[in-house]
Design a protein around this motif. Sequence first.
Motif, PDB file in Angstrom:
ATOM      1  N   GLN A   1       0.899  -1.326  -0.059  1.00  0.00           N
ATOM      2  CA  GLN A   1      -0.071   0.078   0.059  1.00  0.00           C
ATOM      3  C   GLN A   1       0.779   1.106  -0.100  1.00  0.00           C
ATOM      4  O   GLN A   1       0.534   2.181  -0.651  1.00  0.00           O
ATOM      5  N   ALA A   2       2.215   1.161   0.842  1.00  0.00           N
ATOM      6  CA  ALA A   2       2.865   2.511   0.688  1.00  0.00           C
ATOM      7  C   ALA A   2       3.658   2.526  -0.567  1.00  0.00           C
ATOM      8  O   ALA A   2       3.889   3.467  -0.909  1.00  0.00           O
ATOM      9  N   LYS A   3       4.218   1.319  -0.981  1.00  0.00           N
ATOM     10  CA  LYS A   3       4.790   1.415  -2.389  1.00  0.00           C
ATOM     11  C   LYS A   3       4.272   0.536  -3.345  1.00  0.00           C
ATOM     12  O   LYS A   3       4.542  -0.537  -3.616  1.00  0.00           O
ATOM     13  N   PRO A   4       3.178   1.026  -4.061  1.00  0.00           N
ATOM     14  CA  PRO A   4       2.485  -0.127  -5.060  1.00  0.00           C
ATOM     15  C   PRO A   4       3.178  -0.591  -6.126  1.00  0.00           C
ATOM     16  O   PRO A   4       3.006  -1.601  -6.870  1.00  0.00           O
ATOM     17  N   ASP A   5       4.225   0.388  -6.640  1.00  0.00           N
ATOM     18  CA  ASP A   5       5.032   0.112  -7.905  1.00  0.00           C
ATOM     19  C   ASP A   5       6.090  -0.788  -7.475  1.00  0.00           C
ATOM     20  O   ASP A   5       6.980  -1.003  -8.554  1.00  0.00           O
ATOM     21  N   ASP A   6       6.614  -1.169  -6.238  1.00  0.00           N
ATOM     22  CA  ASP A   6       7.716  -1.749  -6.040  1.00  0.00           C
ATOM     23  C   ASP A   6       7.698  -3.290  -6.328  1.00  0.00           C
ATOM     24  O   ASP A   6       6.875  -4.043  -5.768  1.00  0.00           O
ATOM     25  N   ASN A   7       8.479  -3.839  -7.290  1.00  0.00           N
ATOM     26  CA  ASN A   7       8.581  -5.141  -7.690  1.00  0.00           C
ATOM     27  C   ASN A   7       9.004  -6.163  -6.745  1.00  0.00           C
ATOM     28  O   ASN A   7       8.414  -7.428  -6.866  1.00  0.00           O
ATOM     29  N   VAL A   8       9.678  -5.751  -5.830  1.00  0.00           N
ATOM     30  CA  VAL A   8      10.348  -6.686  -4.718  1.00  0.00           C
ATOM     31  C   VAL A   8       9.143  -7.017  -3.819  1.00  0.00           C
ATOM     32  O   VAL A   8       9.045  -8.400  -3.654  1.00  0.00           O
ATOM     33  N   ILE A   9       8.523  -6.028  -3.244  1.00  0.00           N
ATOM     34  CA  ILE A   9       7.481  -6.327  -2.501  1.00  0.00           C
ATOM     35  C   ILE A   9       6.375  -7.035  -3.245  1.00  0.00           C
ATOM     36  O   ILE A   9       5.772  -8.027  -2.559  1.00  0.00           O
ATOM     37  N   ARG A  10       6.030  -6.804  -4.312  1.00  0.00           N
ATOM     38  CA  ARG A  10       4.891  -7.423  -5.212  1.00  0.00           C
ATOM     39  C   ARG A  10       5.427  -8.967  -5.226  1.00  0.00           C
ATOM     40  O   ARG A  10       4.366  -9.686  -5.042  1.00  0.00           O
ATOM     41  N   HIS A  11       6.642  -9.095  -5.517  1.00  0.00           N
ATOM     42  CA  HIS A  11       7.224 -10.589  -5.798  1.00  0.00           C
ATOM     43  C   HIS A  11       7.012 -11.413  -4.332  1.00  0.00           C
ATOM     44  O   HIS A  11       6.595 -12.650  -4.378  1.00  0.00           O
ATOM     45  N   ASN A  12       7.454 -10.738  -3.318  1.00  0.00           N
ATOM     46  CA  ASN A  12       7.417 -11.385  -1.883  1.00  0.00           C
ATOM     47  C   ASN A  12       6.098 -11.670  -1.491  1.00  0.00           C
ATOM     48  O   ASN A  12       5.871 -12.643  -0.892  1.00  0.00           O
ATOM     49  N   LEU A  13       5.245 -10.767  -2.076  1.00  0.00           N
ATOM     50  CA  LEU A  13       3.646 -11.030  -1.531  1.00  0.00           C
ATOM     51  C   LEU A  13       3.181 -12.251  -2.233  1.00  0.00           C
ATOM     52  O   LEU A  13       2.567 -13.076  -1.569  1.00  0.00           O
ATOM     53  N   ALA A  14       3.524 -12.303  -3.602  1.00  0.00           N
ATOM     54  CA  ALA A  14       3.077 -13.497  -4.012  1.00  0.00           C
ATOM     55  C   ALA A  14       3.878 -14.752  -3.731  1.00  0.00           C
ATOM     56  O   ALA A  14       3.127 -15.950  -3.716  1.00  0.00           O
ATOM     57  N   VAL A  15       5.012 -14.733  -3.320  1.00  0.00           N
ATOM     58  CA  VAL A  15       5.743 -16.095  -2.776  1.00  0.00           C
ATOM     59  C   VAL A  15       5.079 -16.275  -1.450  1.00  0.00           C
ATOM     60  O   VAL A  15       4.864 -17.260  -1.177  1.00  0.00           O
ATOM     61  N   ALA A  16       4.424 -15.244  -0.762  1.00  0.00           N
ATOM     62  CA  ALA A  16       3.886 -15.763   0.783  1.00  0.00           C
ATOM     63  C   ALA A  16       2.358 -16.208   0.472  1.00  0.00           C
ATOM     64  O   ALA A  16       2.192 -17.287   1.219  1.00  0.00           O
ATOM     65  N   TYR A  17       1.779 -15.919  -0.656  1.00  0.00           N
ATOM     66  CA  TYR A  17       0.280 -16.465  -0.922  1.00  0.00           C
ATOM     67  C   TYR A  17       0.650 -17.914  -1.395  1.00  0.00           C
ATOM     68  O   TYR A  17       0.176 -18.603  -0.996  1.00  0.00           O
ATOM     69  N   ASN A  18       1.858 -18.000  -2.285  1.00  0.00           N
ATOM     70  CA  ASN A  18       2.232 -19.146  -2.677  1.00  0.00           C
ATOM     71  C   ASN A  18       2.560 -20.279  -1.589  1.00  0.00           C
ATOM     72  O   ASN A  18       2.060 -21.541  -1.608  1.00  0.00           O
ATOM     73  N   ALA A  19       3.301 -19.828  -0.735  1.00  0.00           N
ATOM     74  CA  ALA A  19       3.892 -20.728   0.253  1.00  0.00           C
ATOM     75  C   ALA A  19       2.744 -21.130   1.236  1.00  0.00           C
ATOM     76  O   ALA A  19       2.620 -22.051   1.629  1.00  0.00           O
ATOM     77  N   LYS A  20       1.644 -20.110   1.415  1.00  0.00           N
ATOM     78  CA  LYS A  20       0.676 -20.414   2.344  1.00  0.00           C
ATOM     79  C   LYS A  20      -0.340 -21.513   1.749  1.00  0.00           C
ATOM     80  O   LYS A  20      -0.804 -22.413   2.287  1.00  0.00           O
ATOM     81  N   ALA A  21      -0.331 -21.182   0.456  1.00  0.00           N
ATOM     82  CA  ALA A  21      -1.318 -22.026  -0.594  1.00  0.00           C
ATOM     83  C   ALA A  21      -0.622 -23.532  -0.265  1.00  0.00           C
ATOM     84  O   ALA A  21      -1.468 -24.816  -0.314  1.00  0.00           O
ATOM     85  N   ILE A  22       0.554 -23.749  -0.592  1.00  0.00           N
ATOM     86  CA  ILE A  22       1.229 -24.869  -0.823  1.00  0.00           C
ATOM     87  C   ILE A  22       0.970 -25.541   0.564  1.00  0.00           C
ATOM     88  O   ILE A  22       0.778 -26.931   0.858  1.00  0.00           O
ATOM     89  N   GLU A  23       1.325 -24.958   1.839  1.00  0.00           N
ATOM     90  CA  GLU A  23       0.861 -25.592   3.242  1.00  0.00           C
ATOM     91  C   GLU A  23      -0.453 -25.920   3.227  1.00  0.00           C
ATOM     92  O   GLU A  23      -0.421 -27.256   3.838  1.00  0.00           O
ATOM     93  N   LEU A  24      -1.239 -25.222   2.974  1.00  0.00           N
ATOM     94  CA  LEU A  24      -2.540 -25.752   3.181  1.00  0.00           C
ATOM     95  C   LEU A  24      -3.003 -26.992   2.319  1.00  0.00           C
ATOM     96  O   LEU A  24      -3.563 -28.017   2.822  1.00  0.00           O
ATOM     97  N   GLU A  25      -2.407 -27.009   1.159  1.00  0.00           N
ATOM     98  CA  GLU A  25      -2.666 -28.200   0.288  1.00  0.00           C
ATOM     99  C   GLU A  25      -1.964 -29.481   0.821  1.00  0.00           C
ATOM    100  O   GLU A  25      -2.680 -30.448   0.730  1.00  0.00           O
ATOM    101  N   GLN A  26      -0.806 -29.356   1.573  1.00  0.00           N
ATOM    102  CA  GLN A  26      -0.056 -30.390   2.042  1.00  0.00           C
ATOM    103  C   GLN A  26      -0.913 -30.992   3.258  1.00  0.00           C
ATOM    104  O   GLN A  26      -0.906 -32.071   3.571  1.00  0.00           O
ATOM    105  N   LYS A  27      -1.749 -30.058   3.907  1.00  0.00           N
ATOM    106  CA  LYS A  27      -2.531 -30.663   4.935  1.00  0.00           C
ATOM    107  C   LYS A  27      -3.821 -31.019   4.611  1.00  0.00           C
ATOM    108  O   LYS A  27      -4.717 -31.309   5.393  1.00  0.00           O
ATOM    109  N   GLY A  28      -4.110 -31.190   3.249  1.00  0.00           N
ATOM    110  CA  GLY A  28      -5.382 -31.626   2.733  1.00  0.00           C
ATOM    111  C   GLY A  28      -6.659 -30.737   2.802  1.00  0.00           C
ATOM    112  O   GLY A  28      -7.759 -31.073   2.615  1.00  0.00           O
TER     113      GLY A  28
END
Length: 91
Positions: A58-85
């Motif tokens: 929200q503070a830096k909407p054009d920052d590609n590093v923050i955007r990438h890290n946010l995608a990584v966090a969502y992806n990691a959460k989704a993988i963990e949930l999928e592994q838990k069934g």
Amino acid sequence: MSKWLLRSFYLLALLALVGSMPLAMRIYEPIEKNNKALQALDQKQYDRAIEYLSEARQAKPDDNVIRHNLAVAYNAKAIELEQKGREDEAL
């Protein structure tokens, strides 16, 4: 240069430095949140990482590093949930 003029110059320099502190803090805040999010990701605290990165984005909407890290966090959460069934939540 007179002592009065030199002291005035130092005072103005000090005031300029103190006056720029709020701006410096606003610039650094998204970087700090990104760093905290990376620590949370290392500890597998995905919701916390997503919260930090969302605030940073929200503070830096054009920052590609923050955007990438946010995608990584969502992806990691989704993988963990999928592994838990919990595929529906992962989606």
